[in-house]
Design an enzyme around this catalytic site. Structure first.
Site, PDB file in Angstrom:
ATOM      1  N   ALA A 216      72.801  46.853  34.825  1.00 19.35           N
ATOM      2  CA  ALA A 216      73.599  47.711  35.730  1.00 19.35           C
ATOM      3  C   ALA A 216      72.596  48.337  36.699  1.00 19.35           C
ATOM      4  CB  ALA A 216      74.345  48.767  34.924  1.00 19.35           C
ATOM      5  N   ALA A 217      72.229  47.589  37.733  1.00 15.23           N
ATOM      6  CA  ALA A 217      70.945  47.859  38.403  1.00 15.23           C
ATOM      7  C   ALA A 217      71.006  48.637  39.711  1.00 15.23           C
ATOM      8  CB  ALA A 217      70.221  46.533  38.646  1.00 15.23           C
ATOM      9  N   ALA A 218      72.168  48.671  40.398  1.00 15.10           N
ATOM     10  CA  ALA A 218      72.174  49.283  41.734  1.00 15.10           C
ATOM     11  C   ALA A 218      72.114  50.816  41.636  1.00 15.10           C
ATOM     12  CB  ALA A 218      73.438  48.890  42.481  1.00 15.10           C
TER      13      ALA A 218
ATOM     14  N   GLY B 110      66.642  51.846  41.230  1.00 12.88           N
ATOM     15  CA  GLY B 110      65.528  52.684  40.767  1.00 12.88           C
ATOM     16  C   GLY B 110      64.775  52.030  39.619  1.00 12.88           C
ATOM     17  N   LYS B 111      65.547  51.637  38.599  1.00 11.08           N
ATOM     18  CA  LYS B 111      64.876  51.061  37.422  1.00 11.08           C
ATOM     19  C   LYS B 111      64.392  49.653  37.714  1.00 11.08           C
ATOM     20  CE  LYS B 111      66.944  54.562  35.001  1.00 11.08           C
ATOM     21  NZ  LYS B 111      67.982  55.313  35.674  1.00 11.08           N
TER      22      LYS B 111
ATOM     23  N   CYS C  60      72.753  59.188  32.487  1.00 13.45           N
ATOM     24  CA  CYS C  60      72.323  60.471  33.078  1.00 13.45           C
ATOM     25  C   CYS C  60      73.359  61.530  32.717  1.00 13.45           C
ATOM     26  CB  CYS C  60      72.111  60.341  34.588  1.00 13.45           C
ATOM     27  SG  CYS C  60      73.575  59.832  35.491  1.00 13.45           S
TER      28      CYS C  60
END
Ligand code: SAM
Length: 482
Positions: free
Chosen positions: A117-119, A122-123, A239
């Protein structure tokens, strides 16, 4: 800030007890701002690093983030996102606490890594820095618009060894079971840890939203479990503060997938550290033959029971076999012919740059990509068929009517020293401002002819094409700053 929902404060009180007042006081202090230095860029220009760091120190008044070697706090007034170093991909703006998850994932050069779940990235960009150009990173995002932003960030940061996909988790797990050494699942969550940063997260919060998020997380985790190699590492992060989306989701996962063990949990609380809220759990899948583990066949059979369809937050993106860009190009030249044109270009304009030795050229319409497939990897171009793939590797350039035009991604993925010609100007010079506005520049060497890189402090910003004493601007229109 919008006032906190009473039900949220009550939940926090139950969770934190005596610490609640200290926690609530953290809402009176300003949010923190963070950026990460991109090690891929500093590796391309090691001699420039001390000067770059001292520029960052004076311009943005940075100070180190204790849990991330490349992470720095900056002062709100500094606006690093507007600096040419941002456009050159030297820095990525990221909330400091969020930097903990990729540190715990600890990817190693040469590994196959998935960010599920990349967008906006950041990671992903942090993981790519740790892979140092070796191995392969699949950065996936379920929402098409966000996947495009992710692809832009992958490009800006000069990442050579990443594929960006736009798929639901189960579309990936059916293709790539037990394919990855490490998986990051930074799950969609209720965002309680972002209340100081994003007032919208406060208004969207409700106990029902927490339940819905936890159900969505539990629908994604089985796909992550399925795609991890035995012996591999999964980091699950959010988060948000509540236990339901964090510890309770992890306990549920450990019950459902007994082949996993919990190695570590980290919580970032804004009243204990300088940062917003974050949670991360480090999980390991037992290797085959592990004394305490279960056999591989058992693992696969168990995971098959969990195969199901995942619903995204909103509409589900339809898989497509069409090229990501959907443009019609010069398909008459196959990938090998297109690669030949690239190699001719590179021999003249990029003599110092070598493509990673293992890989495949891919031609999507007119766009030529290099997919760096590690030996024996299941992540071949064939395995991408039918998947929406906004970036199937490094975009080398486009083949237009038999001519090769280098891509912007390539300019950002190489070092100035690898190019036959480059011209450098200070970040605050009128030439850099003019280049970023899309203007042509007078060539410092009137005899210069051909493709070259415009750089600032040694960092490429984009291509120019020199002729007749001019550097013709080749910065993509969408990236120009008026
Ligand atoms: N890792 C990102 C970063 O560091 O920049 C932030 C990821 S954000 C917390 C969670 C992402 O999950 C969002 O981009 C969202 O679009 C995506 N998402 C939403 N529903 C999903 C689903 N059902 N499966 C997978 N991803 C989903």
């Amino acid at each position: 800030m919008t006032s906190l929902p009473a039900a949220y404060v009550e939940r926090i009180r139950q969770q934190l007890g005596d610490e609640t007042d200290a926690f609530l006081r953290s809402y009176d202090s300003p949010r923190t701002y963070g950026l990460r230095m991109n090690p891929l860029k500093s590796a391309n220009a090691p001699e420039a690093l001390p000067a770059l760091l001292s520029t960052l120190q004076t311009e943005f008044r940075i100070k180190p983030v204790p849990w991330c070697p490349e992470g720095y706090y900056y002062e709100e007034s500094a606006r690093p996102g507007k600096h040419p170093f941002h456009q050159a991909g030297l820095i990525y703006i990221q909330e400091p606490s969020a930097m903990i998850a990729a540190e715990l994932l600890d990817p190693q050069p040469g590994e196959l890594v998935l960010d599920l779940a990349a967008a906006p990235g950041g990671k992903t960009t942090q993981i790519a820095g740790k892979l140092a150009g070796r191995g392969l990173l699949v950065a996936n995002e379920i929402h098409a618009g966000r996947a495009r932003i992710l692809a832009e960030n992958v490009e800006r940061m000069g990442i050579r060894n990443a594929i960006v996909t736009n798929a639901a988790p189960d579309e990936l797990s059916s293709r790539w079971p037990e394919a990855f050494d490490r998986i990051m699942l930074d799950a969609p969550c209720s965002g309680e840890g972002m209340f100081r940063k994003d007032a919208g997260a406060v208004t969207e919060w409700s106990p029902e939203a927490v339940d819905a998020c936890s159900a969505r997380q539990r629908s994604i985790l089985p796909d992550a479990a399925r795609m991890l190699k035995p012996g591999g590492r999964l980091v699950y992060s959010t988060c948000t503060f509540n236990r339901e989306e964090n510890e309770e989701t992890v306990s549920w996962f450990l019950k459902e997938f007994p082949e996993f063990v919990l190695l570590k949990e980290e919580r970032m609380w804004p009243h204990r550290i300088e940062g917003e809220g974050h949670y991360a759990a480090v999980l390991e899948k037992r290797a085959i033959g592990d004394a305490n583990g279960v056999g591989d066949r058992t693992i696969l059979a168990h995971q098959a029971q969990h195969a199901k369809h995942v619903q995204p937050e909103t509409s589900r993106t339809k898989p497509s076999a069409r090229p990501a860009k959907g443009r019609r190009g010069d398909a008459s030249a196959g990938p090998q012919a297109a690669l030949g044109l690239y190699l001719e270009f590179a021999k003249e304009a990029l003599p110092g740059f070598k493509l990673p030795p293992e890989g495949e050229p891919l031609l999507f319409g007119e766009a030529l990509y290099w997919l760096p497939v590690p030996p024996g990897s299941p992540l071949t171009s064939r395995s991408l068929a039918g998947l929406r793939t906004p970036r199937p590797g490094l975009h080398l350039g486009d083949v237009l009517k038999g001519r090769f035009e280098p891509g912007h991604a390539l300019a950002l993925a190489v070092g100035a020293g690898e190019a036959a010609r480059s011209f450098d100007f200070a970040p605050d010079s009128p030439q850099i401002a003019a280049y970023l506005r899309g203007e042509s520049l007078p060539a410092p060497d009137p005899a210069a002819k051909g493709w070259g890189l415009l750089t600032t402090a040694g960092l490429p910003l984009g291509w120019f094409k020199a002729s007749d004493g001019q550097l013709k601007n080749r910065l993509p229109k969408g990236l120009r700053i008026p």
